[in-house]
Enzyme design. Sequence first.
Site, PDB file in Angstrom:
ATOM      1  N   GLU A 243      -8.236 -11.206   4.725  1.00 38.25           N
ATOM      2  CA  GLU A 243      -8.128  -9.918   4.032  1.00 38.25           C
ATOM      3  C   GLU A 243      -7.794 -10.142   2.557  1.00 38.25           C
ATOM      4  O   GLU A 243      -8.357  -9.490   1.671  1.00 38.25           O
ATOM      5  CB  GLU A 243      -7.053  -9.057   4.702  1.00 38.25           C
ATOM      6  CG  GLU A 243      -6.887  -7.695   4.090  1.00 38.25           C
ATOM      7  CD  GLU A 243      -5.780  -6.865   4.744  1.00 38.25           C
ATOM      8  OE1 GLU A 243      -5.614  -5.715   4.323  1.00 38.25           O
ATOM      9  OE2 GLU A 243      -5.093  -7.369   5.654  1.00 38.25           O
TER      10      GLU A 243
ATOM     11  N   ARG B  82       0.029   2.880   1.983  1.00 38.64           N
ATOM     12  CA  ARG B  82       0.920   3.300   3.071  1.00 38.64           C
ATOM     13  C   ARG B  82       2.177   3.927   2.470  1.00 38.64           C
ATOM     14  O   ARG B  82       2.646   3.506   1.423  1.00 38.64           O
ATOM     15  CB  ARG B  82       1.284   2.064   3.893  1.00 38.64           C
ATOM     16  CG  ARG B  82       2.079   2.320   5.125  1.00 38.64           C
ATOM     17  CD  ARG B  82       2.243   1.040   5.962  1.00 38.64           C
ATOM     18  NE  ARG B  82       0.957   0.677   6.551  1.00 38.64           N
ATOM     19  CZ  ARG B  82       0.465  -0.557   6.583  1.00 38.64           C
ATOM     20  NH1 ARG B  82       1.147  -1.563   6.076  1.00 38.64           N
ATOM     21  NH2 ARG B  82      -0.702  -0.805   7.143  1.00 38.64           N
TER      22      ARG B  82
END
Length: 179
Positions: free
Chosen positions: A123, A23
Amino acid sequence: MYRPKEGEFITIQSYKHDGTLHRTWRDSMVLKTSDHSIIAVNDHTLVTESDGRRWVTREPAILYFHDKYWFNVVAMLRSKGVSYYCNLASPFVIDQEALKYIDYDLDVKVFPDGEKRLLDIDEYRSHRRKMNYPKAVDQILMGQVEELVRWIKEEEGPFSKAFVDIWYERYCQLTHRMM
């Protein structure tokens, strides 16, 4: 190491352990640099995801990065109070291109009422296997979760009300001066 000046805009890039870009935040304003930390602000900042999706942050957020701790803190100034989003991540590095860190998936969210929540455990476990996180990194991160929770409980550093007030006021002063 390169150190940006107060009022300068920087790019922030988070990566995954395998080196892939995760990101990017464009135009985060630097509020303070020291030998070990950088405090910045995002306010309606363009964010680009690794898949090319783009979005803009909704509210001002004070950002705290340290080159010794394996977490960074985002204090989001919302109408119902300050919420914190804490990324378990490598200590930052910075160069002329961007402030950079590795995001290790685990996050701690602190709500305005003080409730704390550990997020993205599945995750983390999945990426730990897939990207083969070294055992030493796993141990560091578990220790840093404990350190982060201690900071939150003791209202240390970015978790103190004064921290948010001081740095948001400084941001307002800098933006007023630029107009």
